[in-house]
Write a protein that holds these residues in place. Structure first.
Motif, PDB file in Angstrom:
ATOM      1  N   LEU A 156      -0.990  10.730   1.462  1.00 35.53           N
ATOM      2  CA  LEU A 156      -2.352  10.706   0.955  1.00 35.53           C
ATOM      3  C   LEU A 156      -3.227   9.831   1.851  1.00 35.53           C
ATOM      4  CD1 LEU A 156      -1.685  10.058  -2.848  1.00 35.53           C
ATOM      5  CD2 LEU A 156      -2.184  12.231  -1.761  1.00 35.53           C
ATOM      6  N   SER A 157      -4.485  10.220   2.005  1.00 30.38           N
ATOM      7  CA  SER A 157      -5.430   9.373   2.716  1.00 30.38           C
ATOM      8  C   SER A 157      -5.871   8.256   1.774  1.00 30.38           C
ATOM      9  CB  SER A 157      -6.639  10.186   3.165  1.00 30.38           C
ATOM     10  OG  SER A 157      -7.384  10.618   2.036  1.00 30.38           O
ATOM     11  N   TYR A 194       0.840  -1.197   0.000  1.00 30.58           N
ATOM     12  CA  TYR A 194       0.000   0.000   0.000  1.00 30.58           C
ATOM     13  C   TYR A 194       0.883   1.257   0.000  1.00 30.58           C
ATOM     14  CZ  TYR A 194      -2.856   3.791   1.756  1.00 30.58           C
ATOM     15  OH  TYR A 194      -3.465   5.012   1.923  1.00 30.58           O
ATOM     16  N   HIS A 195       1.933   1.230   0.792  1.00 28.13           N
ATOM     17  CA  HIS A 195       2.854   2.371   0.858  1.00 28.13           C
ATOM     18  C   HIS A 195       3.514   2.604  -0.500  1.00 28.13           C
ATOM     19  CE1 HIS A 195       6.616   4.500   1.792  1.00 28.13           C
ATOM     20  NE2 HIS A 195       5.877   5.090   2.716  1.00 28.13           N
ATOM     21  N   GLN A 196       3.901   1.532  -1.197  1.00 29.78           N
ATOM     22  CA  GLN A 196       4.477   1.664  -2.541  1.00 29.78           C
ATOM     23  C   GLN A 196       3.464   2.272  -3.506  1.00 29.78           C
ATOM     24  OE1 GLN A 196       5.659  -2.444  -3.205  1.00 29.78           O
ATOM     25  NE2 GLN A 196       7.816  -1.808  -3.200  1.00 29.78           N
ATOM     26  N   ILE A 197       2.235   1.797  -3.448  1.00 33.87           N
ATOM     27  CA  ILE A 197       1.177   2.321  -4.318  1.00 33.87           C
ATOM     28  C   ILE A 197       0.940   3.789  -4.030  1.00 33.87           C
ATOM     29  CG2 ILE A 197      -1.307   2.194  -4.803  1.00 33.87           C
ATOM     30  CD1 ILE A 197      -1.009  -0.892  -4.233  1.00 33.87           C
ATOM     31  N   ARG A 198       0.819   4.137  -2.766  1.00 33.57           N
ATOM     32  CA  ARG A 198       0.585   5.528  -2.359  1.00 33.57           C
ATOM     33  C   ARG A 198       1.729   6.426  -2.817  1.00 33.57           C
ATOM     34  NH1 ARG A 198       0.560   6.451   3.887  1.00 33.57           N
ATOM     35  NH2 ARG A 198       2.776   6.334   3.479  1.00 33.57           N
ATOM     36  N   SER A 199       2.949   5.952  -2.708  1.00 37.21           N
ATOM     37  CA  SER A 199       4.111   6.754  -3.106  1.00 37.21           C
ATOM     38  C   SER A 199       4.140   7.010  -4.609  1.00 37.21           C
ATOM     39  CB  SER A 199       5.400   6.051  -2.694  1.00 37.21           C
ATOM     40  OG  SER A 199       5.495   6.004  -1.294  1.00 37.21           O
ATOM     41  N   LEU A 200       3.664   6.056  -5.386  1.00 34.81           N
ATOM     42  CA  LEU A 200       3.635   6.244  -6.835  1.00 34.81           C
ATOM     43  C   LEU A 200       2.581   7.260  -7.276  1.00 34.81           C
ATOM     44  CD1 LEU A 200       4.032   2.570  -8.066  1.00 34.81           C
ATOM     45  CD2 LEU A 200       5.667   4.435  -8.377  1.00 34.81           C
ATOM     46  N   LEU A 201       1.581   7.491  -6.446  1.00 34.13           N
ATOM     47  CA  LEU A 201       0.469   8.354  -6.828  1.00 34.13           C
ATOM     48  C   LEU A 201       0.628   9.803  -6.398  1.00 34.13           C
ATOM     49  CD1 LEU A 201      -2.460   5.913  -6.042  1.00 34.13           C
ATOM     50  CD2 LEU A 201      -1.425   6.407  -8.262  1.00 34.13           C
ATOM     51  N   GLU A 232      -9.027   8.030  -5.340  1.00 31.97           N
ATOM     52  CA  GLU A 232      -9.333   9.042  -6.366  1.00 31.97           C
ATOM     53  C   GLU A 232      -8.241   9.102  -7.428  1.00 31.97           C
ATOM     54  OE1 GLU A 232      -9.800  12.734  -4.306  1.00 31.97           O
ATOM     55  OE2 GLU A 232     -11.631  12.070  -3.287  1.00 31.97           O
ATOM     56  N   ARG A 233      -6.997   9.001  -7.010  1.00 28.33           N
ATOM     57  CA  ARG A 233      -5.859   9.139  -7.931  1.00 28.33           C
ATOM     58  C   ARG A 233      -5.405   7.820  -8.531  1.00 28.33           C
ATOM     59  NH1 ARG A 233      -1.764  13.383  -4.981  1.00 28.33           N
ATOM     60  NH2 ARG A 233      -3.321  14.961  -4.506  1.00 28.33           N
TER      61      ARG A 233
END
Length: 99
Positions: A59-60, A44-51, A66-67
């Motif tokens: 990001l929440s 999840y952290h990897q996904i969030r960092s890419l966005l 959303e992104r």
């Protein structure tokens, strides 16, 4: 769905069953659930960092949804769309994130 992590395999049905048992889990289920929780948050952290372009501003989960750009994530991570959504849903339901 089978989720692989460098030789370790997690079955999503087993994970969901372990979550449903609550306090009645045995030690093996608890250990597997703990290992998967750490792995799921890592993904999840990897996904969030890419966005995001601003790494210091986290990001929440709603903003991540959303992104969400599946193609961009798959360009960097070897994940299927089903796995990406599973990690986001798992973190939202089972891991308390303090903003």
């Amino acid at each position: 769905m089978i989720i692989r992590d460098n030789g370790q395999e997690y079955d999503s049905e087993y994970i969901e069953a372990a979550i449903a048992k609550g306090d009645d889990r045995d030690s093996i289920q608890r250990d597997i659930l703990n290992m998967f929780s750490r792995f799921a948050y890592y993904r999840y952290h990897q996904i969030r960092s890419l966005l995001t372009t601003r790494k210091c501003k986290k990001l929440s989960i709603e903003q991540v949804r959303e992104r969400l750009d599946i193609d961009k994530i798959q360009a960097y991570l070897a994940l299927s769309e089903e796995e990406i959504n599973y990690f986001i849903n798992f973190v939202e339901k089972n891991i308390k994130i303090i903003s």
